[in-house]
Design a protein around this motif. Structure first.
Motif, PDB file in Angstrom:
ATOM      1  N   TYR A 396       0.720  -1.366   0.020  1.00 56.30           N
ATOM      2  CA  TYR A 396      -0.141   0.013  -0.017  1.00 56.30           C
ATOM      3  C   TYR A 396       0.929   1.302  -0.182  1.00 56.30           C
ATOM      4  O   TYR A 396       1.954   1.479   0.833  1.00 56.30           O
ATOM      5  CB  TYR A 396      -0.989   0.029   1.215  1.00 56.30           C
ATOM      6  N   VAL A 420       0.529   1.371   9.873  1.00 51.63           N
ATOM      7  CA  VAL A 420      -0.572   2.083   9.421  1.00 51.63           C
ATOM      8  C   VAL A 420      -1.558   2.640  10.524  1.00 51.63           C
ATOM      9  O   VAL A 420      -0.938   2.736  11.624  1.00 51.63           O
ATOM     10  CB  VAL A 420      -1.661   0.809   8.860  1.00 51.63           C
ATOM     11  N   ALA A 461      -2.642   3.578   5.309  1.00 49.82           N
ATOM     12  CA  ALA A 461      -1.334   3.264   5.330  1.00 49.82           C
ATOM     13  C   ALA A 461      -0.547   4.672   5.469  1.00 49.82           C
ATOM     14  O   ALA A 461      -0.602   5.710   4.844  1.00 49.82           O
ATOM     15  CB  ALA A 461      -0.739   2.886   3.929  1.00 49.82           C
ATOM     16  N   ALA A 465       3.671   0.645   3.236  1.00 49.89           N
ATOM     17  CA  ALA A 465       3.115  -0.637   3.987  1.00 49.89           C
ATOM     18  C   ALA A 465       2.841  -1.746   3.269  1.00 49.89           C
ATOM     19  O   ALA A 465       2.072  -1.985   2.322  1.00 49.89           O
ATOM     20  CB  ALA A 465       1.874  -0.301   4.866  1.00 49.89           C
TER      21      ALA A 465
END
Length: 566
Positions: A396, A420, A461, A465
């Motif tokens: 991500y 996150v 995120a 990530a």
């Protein structure tokens, strides 16, 4: 006469304490012996017994995993290269003279000792396969080695034709059989490439070495041809000036690579020799260039695949006029994914391996992370192993929503790398908590039914990530084979859902006093009646219809969710 009071002696320490102290000193003493002072530094060195145990030659040798065998092959390869490079040099060029013959002879003896040790000690101990079984019996290994062509060539390569020195003098041509031990050289190349992280670098060096060796042989042949014709007899031959080897090597380079600009051959012998050189040069040089191209192409195959995928994606986005903001994010994803893991999809690499090897790699990489999830503690270990093979890795970008509040959750997330943030608050921008590598969220969504698996917050995120994802469908397919683990997971899911459904603790409710305590607490008026009686005219009726519509939508979403979860 008054006597002074005698001082009492302190009681002796218990014997047990003395024994413990002696034990500690005895244990600490060998540790001190293992430290070595050198210059101004003090470092720990392993004891001599460990060295001897490691250097002890085993009864059988695994040629694929034993690094000591690879080191021995390297030593034999050095001896082999010595013979390949210097036997032609000493035979053609007048570098071996009576004054330095003893030095050449000493190095030749060392190389012969390496050959003999390999023939008598190492090769008869190498394991081999028979019908899928690894044979480690000494007699069987020796019998197998003696039945191979490699043994015959190794035996011929150590035949002592050097005794002819006593009859014909020190002529290096009697050692030409030493060049037949080429199987060991190629075996060393294969074993070394198998243990190197970047084997393509060694392949490039080896191919360059092949080219230099062919040029070396060509230089020796040119000097031999010049000596046969007579040094300086024509313009084509070597004139005997300067460093003889470098001048001949220079001629070999210009001829074999077909650069040109050399004197024209005069005699028939020179013309034939030059023609053979040109033909051989075209063939050899083109073959080596093609091999070098293949080596470099294999080394950059992954990079070329990444570039091709990225170019095709960019072309697709330009065809459909995708906004530049989206295109930049796609490029960023490609670049980060390639830089972080060296490939776009890890599953493509693992699919080429057997399931057992996939499981071994997945256990080393992911088991420690999955084992931290409370939801799977106590489950069948084999079930967890099956689950490791089904985990999907997704990257991500910064600011990407991993999940949004209110959407139906069908996956569990495990953070492999990065962070996150869980967002909440009235406007959904307040950071409630930051989850880092090893954290897990969304595990309730795997087993929740009905409307209990809706996301309760936004997860975004923070930076790049890398997350592992396990969806509900995959887990259900795995649990079919593990009913006990399924029951345990259902129990844990109910407990987690109850804990999640409890309202947060608020201020204590004041109990009514006096006569009011005889009557129960008044229940809250339903929303429909509040809307009906709390508003007037068309406004109250509109609010009533709106609440009714919201309830209908909620019931329909629960029905759809139950159908999807089956």
């Amino acid at each position: 006469m008054s006597l002074a009071p005698s001082k009492k002696k302190p009681p002796p320490p218990p014997k047990e304490e003395k024994k413990e102290e002696k034990k500690e000193e005895a244990e600490a003493k060998p540790e001190e012996d293992h430290y070595c002072d050198m210059l101004c530094c003090k470092f720990k060195k392993p004891p001599l017994k460990k060295y001897m145990t490691y250097l002890k030659l085993p009864d059988s040798i695994d040629s694929y995993t034993d690094r000591r065998y690879v080191a021995w092959l390297m030593l034999v390869t050095v001896a082999y290269n010595w013979n390949c490079w210097f036997i032609p040099l000493r035979f053609v060029f007048p570098y071996q003279t009576p004054s330095n013959t003893i030095y050449w002879f000493a190095i030749d003896i060392i190389c012969d000792i390496c050959y003999l040790c390999d023939l008598l000690v190492f090769q008869p101990r190498v394991q081999f396969l028979r019908g899928g079984d690894i044979i480690v019996n000494k007699v069987e290994m020796k019998k197998f080695y003696h039945s191979t062509i490699k043994f015959r060539l190794d035996l011929i390569s150590v035949l002592p034709f050097d005794v002819l020195y006593f009859f014909f003098g020190f002529n290096p041509a009697f050692r030409v059989n030493r060049m037949l031990k080429h199987n060991t050289f190629f075996e060393f190349n294969d074993r070394l490439e198998a243990i190197l992280d970047k084997a393509y670098i060694y392949r490039v060096i080896r191919t360059t070495g092949y080219l230099l060796f062919i040029l070396h042989i060509n230089a020796c042949l040119y000097y031999w041809a010049s000596d046969y014709e007579g040094l300086g007899s024509t313009r084509w031959v070597y004139d005997g000036q300067g460093n003889m080897y470098l001048r001949c090597y220079y001629w070999a380079v210009r001829t074999l690579i077909t650069i040109g600009g050399l004197p024209e051959p005069q005699t028939l012998f020179e013309i034939v020799f030059q023609l053979l050189n040109f033909f051989l040069g075209v063939f050899v040089f083109s073959s080596l260039i093609g091999q070098m191209r293949d080596v470099i192409g294999a080394a950059t195959a992954g990079q070329n695949y990444y570039r091709s995928c990225m170019d095709n994606t960019v072309s697709y986005m330009n065809t459909y006029s995708i906004p530049k903001l989206v295109q930049n994010r796609v490029r960023t994803w490609y670049e980060y994914t390639w830089d972080s893991q060296g490939m776009l999809d890890e599953s493509e690499l693992l699919e080429q391996m057997p399931t057992k090897m996939q499981l071994a790699i997945a256990i080393d990489v992911n088991f420690a992370i999955v084992n931290k999830v409370d939801l799977f503690k106590g489950c069948d270990t084999q079930m967890i192993y099956d689950m490791l093979l089904r985990l999907k890795s997704i990257v991500y970008l910064p600011g990407d929503f991993v999940c949004k509040k209110g959407e139906i959750g069908r996956e569990m997330y495990i953070i492999k790398q990065g962070e996150v943030q869980v967002l909440g608050g009235p406007d959904g921008t307040k950071v409630l908590v930051t989850l880092r590598a090893g954290a897990v969220f969304g595990e309730i969504s795997l087993l929740a039914a009905g409307g209990g698996n809706r996301r309760t917050a936004n997860v975004v995120a923070h930076g790049f990530a890398n997350l592992f994802i396990l969806d509900k469908k995959t887990l259900n397919e795995i649990l079919v084979h593990y009913p006990d683990s399924e029951k345990l997971l259902m129990k844990k899911a109910k407990v987690l859902l109850k804990e999640k459904g409890k309202p947060p603790p608020g201020p204590p409710v004041q109990q009514p006093r006096g006569l009011a305590s005889l009557f129960g607490q008044k229940q809250e008026t339903p929303k429909l009646f509040k809307a009906m009686f709390g508003a007037k005219g068309k406004g109250g009726l509109a609010k009533l219809l709106q609440l009714k519509r919201e309830q209908d939508i909620q019931v329909m979403s629960q029905i759809i969710e139950q159908i999807l979860s089956r």
